[in-house]
Design a protein around this motif. Structure first.
Motif, PDB file in Angstrom:
ATOM      1  N   LYS A 142      33.961  15.881 -35.109  1.00 15.46           N
ATOM      2  CA  LYS A 142      34.670  15.392 -36.962  1.00 15.46           C
ATOM      3  C   LYS A 142      36.254  15.529 -35.818  1.00 15.46           C
ATOM      4  O   LYS A 142      36.749  16.056 -36.216  1.00 15.46           O
ATOM      5  CB  LYS A 142      34.813  16.722 -37.815  1.00 15.46           C
TER       6      LYS A 142
ATOM      7  N   GLU B 174      33.443  15.002 -47.022  1.00 15.67           N
ATOM      8  CA  GLU B 174      33.985  13.212 -45.431  1.00 15.67           C
ATOM      9  C   GLU B 174      33.390  14.249 -44.524  1.00 15.67           C
ATOM     10  O   GLU B 174      33.354  12.912 -43.795  1.00 15.67           O
ATOM     11  CB  GLU B 174      35.196  13.411 -46.044  1.00 15.67           C
TER      12      GLU B 174
ATOM     13  N   ASP C  70      41.917  19.194 -39.094  1.00 17.67           N
ATOM     14  CA  ASP C  70      41.039  18.805 -39.706  1.00 17.67           C
ATOM     15  C   ASP C  70      39.870  18.186 -38.624  1.00 17.67           C
ATOM     16  O   ASP C  70      39.098  17.397 -38.527  1.00 17.67           O
ATOM     17  CB  ASP C  70      40.933  18.067 -40.650  1.00 17.67           C
TER      18      ASP C  70
END
Ligand code: BES
Ligand code: MN
Ligand code: ZN
Length: 499
Positions: free
Chosen positions: A265, A349, A288
């Motif tokens: 990710k 997301e 993130d």
């Protein structure tokens, strides 16, 4: 090798020596025995001779303890000794890694602008221990460089006193350096602020750190992503001025049989999108992309070590921003491969960008797929800040990951993916929805991802939301900021899949 954003990922030179060299800056020795009767191991004989009283007694008076990782600076008799607790129980590689991390963190903190030569004199003879000592030392010495300033190089050289020699010695050093370097690269990327590290610049970074390796790099930009149907990455990336990217890196040594796919990710900043995060929750969200950092850095180490396993790595890079072009809650997204997804919450997301890459990876016919993501706050609620979640298609696959993690010295804990949680993702308007109830959020995210891997593929999902980023004080070999969690497990996993 260091690129613009990874300039601080500098590993010292390392050599193995039979006895402690003279004229070094610090010598790290061990403390064992009991709390009441601490004893020292590894003290160089000339230091012992120069000391006016038995060193063990001096150490005890100064509060040296065998408790794991406790650091005590002894008076200088020739060399400056740093005594570090090696623990009460039998010395494991991870314990040694932590002890050396603590010692080198202390030494690096005292370094000022100088470049130091440090000796590790801990009577380590096995290759696993030598490797762990070097890893702990290198990882513990790291600190993030201020943006715009020259990276510091507090420790220039590490000499390890050991009786280990020959090929196992060389291999231990090579392993430790390739792995630590990869962890430092991941940390540097994670620590880079999101105005400097965004999908396009992150993809450039990958090209830079793979220069001089045999890795093949392919970068899909927003035009190619749209054309080829990566609806998830395009939806999440659509709210930002910084367009998304999908990076694919391939390590294909001749003759390698097993094919491992890694997916990371790479949300370079997660505001939550239209489901905007509150200020407190948003501040650390430059982290993130830690999953992408981990899979990419690990892939570089795997190539550098020449591991005989075919590895294909994907990093889904996007910035989750609120704007007039953001994807909305209730939007239905057509993902890569055609599955439709009802977006419940634009802050979920990660699973959406991961799903596109997981679906794409099916064409690679992998033997094992492992994805790594800072995916859910729920995983942090369940397991805290130092243990990552592991969810898997089957227990045998989970065990392969847990074994690799144990060897590497990283903590993971398995969570299930129960049937009732899968059911919670049924949607009235699409094939599935992106999230269900708030309860069991880590498992629901895993259930969502598995939909795109296919039931028959061996797959493991690592939710590193907790341990990826340390926003508290440093400890052991873990600094404040990006940690590089999962890098070491992935390299160890690749090693275990060699044939
Ligand atoms: N990036 C976050 C998860 C996260 C939180 C990582 C804190 C590291 C520290 C993720 O995108 C997220 O926002 N997840 C939501 C999912 C929910 C909306 C279903 C969460 O966990 O609240
Ligand atoms: Mn989010
Ligand atoms: Zn996120």
């Amino acid at each position: 090798m260091p690129s613009t954003l990874t300039a601080g990922a500098i590993v010292p030179t390392v050599d193995l020596v039979a006895r402690a060299p003279k004229d070094t800056d610090y010598v790290v020795v061990g403390v064992t025995g009991s709390s009441e009767q601490p004893t020292l191991v590894g003290v160089p004989s000339e230091v012992d001779k120069a000391s006016p009283a038995p060193l063990a007694q001096i150490a005890r008076d100064l509060g040296a303890k065998p408790e794991a990782g406790k650091v005590c600076i002894l008076p200088r008799f020739g060399s400056q000794l740093v005594a570090v607790g090696l623990g009460i129980d039998e010395l494991t590689p991870e314990q040694l890694r932590r002890s050396c991390g603590n010692a080198l963190r202390e030494i690096a903190g005292r370094a000022g602008d100088s470049s130091l030569h440090v000796v590790l004199s801990l009577e380590t003879a096995e290759s696993e221990l030598v490797r762990a000592a070097i890893e702990g030392a290198v990882l513990g010495a790291y600190t993030f460089t201020k943006v715009g300033s020259q990276p510091k190089r507090p420790i220039e050289k590490i000499s390890v006193v050991t009786s280990l020699g020959g090929a196992p010695a060389k291999q231990a050093v090579a392993d430790a350096l390739a792995i630590s370097q990869a962890v430092l690269v991941a940390r540097e990327w994670i620590n880079a602020p999101a105005n400097l590290l965004y999908p396009e610049s992150f993809a450039d970074e990958v090209r830079q750190i793979t220069k001089g390796t045999k890795l093949e790099v392919e970068v899909l930009d927003e035009k190619q992503l749209a054309k080829e149907g990566y609806g998830g990455i395009m939806a999440v990336g659509g709210g930002s001025e910084r367009a998304p990217r999908l990076v694919r890196v391939e390590h294909k040594p001749r003759g390698a049989k097993n094919h491992l796919v890694l997916v990371g990710k790479g949300i370079t900043f997660d505001t939550g999108g239209l489901n905007l995060k509150p200020a407190d929750g948003m501040y650390t969200m430059k982290c993130d992309m830690s999953g992408a950092a981990a899979v990419l850095a690990a892939t570089r180490a795997i190539a550098e070590l020449g591991l005989s396993v075919h590895v294909t790595t994907y990093a889904s890079m996007a910035e989750n921003m609120p704007s007039g072009s953001s994807y909305r809650p209730s939007d239905v997204i057509t993902m890569y491969g055609g599955t439709t997804v009802e977006n419940v919450n634009s802050d979920a997301e990660g699973r959406i960008v991961m799903a596109d890459a997981l679906a794409r990876s099916q064409a690679d016919k992998p033997d094992l797929v492992v994805d790594v993501a800072t995916l859910t706050g729920a995983c942090m609620v369940a397991l805290g800040n130092r243990i990552a979640g592991l969810m898997s298609s089957d227990d045998a696959t989970a065990d392969i990951l847990l074994d690799a993690a144990e060897t590497a010295g990283e903590d993971f804990w398995q969570l299930p993916i129960p049937e009732h949680i899968r059911k919670g993702l049924e949607s009235k308007v699409a094939d599935l929805k992106s999230s269900g109830s708030r309860m069991g959020g880590a498992m629901a995210a895993a259930a969502f991802l598995q939909h795109f891997v296919g039931e028959d593929t061996a797959w493991a999902h690592l939710d590193i939301a907790g341990p990826a980023f340390n926003d508290e004080a440093p400890y052991d070999y873990v600094p404040t900021g990006g940690t590089g969690h999962a890098v070491r497990t992935l390299v160890e996993l690749a090693r275990s899949l060699q044939d």
